[in-house]
Scaffold this active site. Structure first.
Site, PDB file in Angstrom:
ATOM      1  N   SER A 197       0.789  -1.228   0.000  1.00 29.32           N
ATOM      2  CA  SER A 197       0.000   0.000   0.000  1.00 29.32           C
ATOM      3  C   SER A 197       0.824   1.282   0.000  1.00 29.32           C
ATOM      4  O   SER A 197       0.292   2.331  -0.325  1.00 29.32           O
ATOM      5  CB  SER A 197      -0.967  -0.007   1.183  1.00 29.32           C
ATOM      6  OG  SER A 197      -0.274  -0.263   2.375  1.00 29.32           O
ATOM      7  N   HIS A 225      -5.807  -3.375  -2.488  1.00 26.52           N
ATOM      8  CA  HIS A 225      -5.561  -2.342  -3.499  1.00 26.52           C
ATOM      9  C   HIS A 225      -5.566  -2.892  -4.927  1.00 26.52           C
ATOM     10  O   HIS A 225      -5.336  -2.141  -5.868  1.00 26.52           O
ATOM     11  CB  HIS A 225      -4.232  -1.632  -3.215  1.00 26.52           C
ATOM     12  CG  HIS A 225      -4.218  -0.989  -1.863  1.00 26.52           C
ATOM     13  ND1 HIS A 225      -4.783   0.240  -1.620  1.00 26.52           N
ATOM     14  CD2 HIS A 225      -3.760  -1.429  -0.667  1.00 26.52           C
ATOM     15  CE1 HIS A 225      -4.648   0.536  -0.335  1.00 26.52           C
ATOM     16  NE2 HIS A 225      -4.026  -0.463   0.263  1.00 26.52           N
ATOM     17  N   LYS A 260     -12.313   0.168  -0.885  1.00 31.48           N
ATOM     18  CA  LYS A 260     -11.406   0.918  -1.761  1.00 31.48           C
ATOM     19  C   LYS A 260     -12.016   1.013  -3.158  1.00 31.48           C
ATOM     20  O   LYS A 260     -12.985   1.740  -3.331  1.00 31.48           O
ATOM     21  CB  LYS A 260     -10.030   0.309  -1.675  1.00 31.48           C
ATOM     22  CG  LYS A 260      -9.466   0.710  -0.307  1.00 31.48           C
ATOM     23  CD  LYS A 260      -8.349  -0.031   0.271  1.00 31.48           C
ATOM     24  CE  LYS A 260      -8.112   0.522   1.674  1.00 31.48           C
ATOM     25  NZ  LYS A 260      -7.344  -0.373   2.519  1.00 31.48           N
TER      26      LYS A 260
HETATM   27  C1  LIG Z   1      -7.279  -0.577   3.985  1.00 35.15           C
HETATM   28  C2  LIG Z   1      -6.639  -1.895   4.166  1.00 35.15           C
HETATM   29  C3  LIG Z   1      -7.176  -2.857   5.022  1.00 35.15           C
HETATM   30  C4  LIG Z   1      -8.331  -2.572   5.934  1.00 35.15           C
HETATM   31  O1  LIG Z   1      -9.521  -2.512   5.222  1.00 35.15           O
HETATM   32  P1  LIG Z   1     -10.735  -1.606   5.725  1.00 35.15           P
HETATM   33  O2  LIG Z   1     -11.803  -1.956   4.777  1.00 35.15           O
HETATM   34  O3  LIG Z   1     -10.281  -0.188   5.587  1.00 35.15           O
HETATM   35  O4  LIG Z   1     -11.021  -1.969   7.131  1.00 35.15           O
HETATM   36  C5  LIG Z   1      -6.572  -4.101   5.046  1.00 35.15           C
HETATM   37  N1  LIG Z   1      -5.479  -4.375   4.292  1.00 35.15           N
HETATM   38  C6  LIG Z   1      -4.921  -3.449   3.480  1.00 35.15           C
HETATM   39  C7  LIG Z   1      -3.708  -3.813   2.682  1.00 35.15           C
HETATM   40  C8  LIG Z   1      -5.473  -2.177   3.397  1.00 35.15           C
HETATM   41  O5  LIG Z   1      -4.901  -1.261   2.631  1.00 35.15           O
END
Ligand SMILES: *Cc1c(COP(=O)(O)O)cnc(C)c1O
Length: 426
Positions: A197, A225, A260
């Site tokens: 990320s 992502h 996302k």
């Molecule tokens: C954002 C994220 C999460 C958490 O997900 P949410 O839906 O925001 O709780 C888990 N793993 C990664 C790699 C993320 O970027």
């Protein structure tokens, strides 16, 4: 309560007893301030496209994970409204009791079909999913193998499991193999982000899977992502690697957030029917948490439809990625900045020192552009960076505006001074 017990500790505003917490916290906060590490929130509201109101001021943002611009898409909004009319706004209980609505069931089927894996389980939040599926899979006496750059939620899941944690250097498959070969544990779980990320690079999924096969380990991939962005129709990193459908491996668990690119919230885990059934039986955040509301499932069904049938969303995102990378090239030639290799929506422009990255963020902010600076310890020392998140909601003009501002700032010399307004951490 016994009537003879004296009432010695009144819990009132007049409590004057020493209180460690209230004395300690100001010191800790002062230390955060001194290190420019105090986190602050801004209140935001969507305006149009990638423009948002930030504390009342209009900004063009490059910091959202809404990679396809679906969070405000009319079809998702309409589906959520219909969902609210049909189901109300709350689910009323755990999925194990009365919370598993027909909408949530249909979403699970849509997700499994979309990512071309046998079965999917829909969770209310991504962080809680990772923090609790790992303890459902491994425990004391078992072994975990975790990439050093994994997301915090995976790290917490590893810790909660009480299995032995073996951390390997980011992407270092030789190091992973040595650890697997040395392990005598019966249950071995390899855990990795699929798209990292803060860098935007993709894990070597076939390489990870080959090692899992050789050493009889299970592979958990977090595609937060990549889902909706990578692979044919945005089916995610496994589809991009050709490891779905008839080629799906029974030793891969595929996890993705729905917060996302999918534009809403929640997460899902997909894989072999037995693994999913086990998670349903044993995952504490699934069993002991209220199911996600059906209106979200309806919005997410609309996301899946759009991902599958509106390739223009991904084409627009890919065009912006190409535009940004090409436009940054002349800047890279005349600065010490580095652009990390990435074909995902996450584009990391490494600046180097914390001060320089913060000053650049502040210079952009003064020009109406919001691009977050990411500093250690989130990223390695000396690699403070701008994390530019692109979206199908960005227009060609938006990216051109960012490039023009960066070009102007690259020529300024006062960029070494940290600006007071940039006191922010990500
Ligand atoms: C954002 C994220 C999460 C958490 O997900 P949410 O839906 O925001 O709780 C888990 N793993 C990664 C790699 C993320 O970027």
């Amino acid at each position: 309560m016994s009537t003879t017990m004296p009432h010695t500790a009144p819990e009132t505003a007049a409590d004057t007893a020493p209180n460690f917490w209230l004395q300690d916290i100001p010191k800790q906060l002062a230390a955060l301030d001194a290190g420019l590490l105090r986190r602050k929130r801004r209140t935001v509201a969507p305006l149009h496209g990638a423009h948002i109101s930030v504390d009342g001021q209009t900004m063009l943002q490059f910091c959202s994970n809404d990679y396809l611009g679906l969070a405000t898409h009319p079809e998702l909004v309409a589906a959520a409204c219909t969902g609210a009319q049909d189901f109300g706004v709350g689910s009323g209980g755990s999925p194990m009791v009365s919370g598993h609505s027909t909408a949530n069931e249909e979403l699970e089927q849509d997700l499994a079909r979309f990512v071309q894996l046998p079965r999917a389980l829909y969770f209310y939040a991504g962080f809680a999913t990772n923090a609790s599926i790992i303890p459902a899979l491994v425990g004391e006496g078992d072994a975990l193998f975790s990439d050093a750059l994994n997301h915090a939620s995976l790290i917490d899941g590893c810790r909660l499991s009480r299995a032995q944690i073996h951390r390997f250097a980011h992407g270092d498959l030789a190091a992973l193999e040595a650890l697997l070969a040395a392990s005598s544990a019966q249950r071995k779980l390899v855990v990795s982000d699929a798209v990292f990320s803060m860098d935007g690079n993709v894990a070597d999924i076939p390489g990870l899977l080959a090692l899992c096969e050789r050493y009889d380990a299970l592979l958990l991939l977090d595609d937060a992502h990549g889902f909706g962005v990578l692979g044919p129709e945005g089916r995610g990193c496994l589809a991009a690697a050709g490891l779905t459908g008839a080629n799906a491996s029974p030793r891969v668990l595929y996890m993705a957030t729905l917060s996302k690119a999918a534009g809403a919230s929640g997460a899902f885990v997909a894989g072999h029917d037995l693994l999913i059934e086990w998670l349903l039986q044993k995952t504490r955040s699934y069993i002991f948490a209220t199911a996600a509301p059906a209106l979200l499932a309806r919005a997410l069904q609309a996301s899946v439809r759009l991902m599958e049938h509106e390739p223009v969303l991904r084409e627009r995102l890919q065009a912006r990625i190409a535009q940004l990378r090409a436009g940054l090239e002349p800047l890279l030639a005349r600065t010490s900045w580095r652009l990390l290799p990435s074909h995902t929506a996450i584009q990391a422009l490494v600046i180097g020192s914390n001060d320089a990255a913060l000053a650049l963020m502040e210079g952009l902010r003064q020009r109406g552009l919001w691009v977050p600076a990411i500093r250690p310890p989130t990223v390695p020392k000396g690699t403070a960076r701008l994390r530019i998140a692109l979206s199908a909601a960005h227009t060609q003009e938006d990216v051109a505006q960012l490039l023009a501002a960066l070009s102007e700032l690259a020529d300024l010399t006062e960029l070494t001074e940290p600006a007071a307004a940039a006191l922010e951490t990500n």
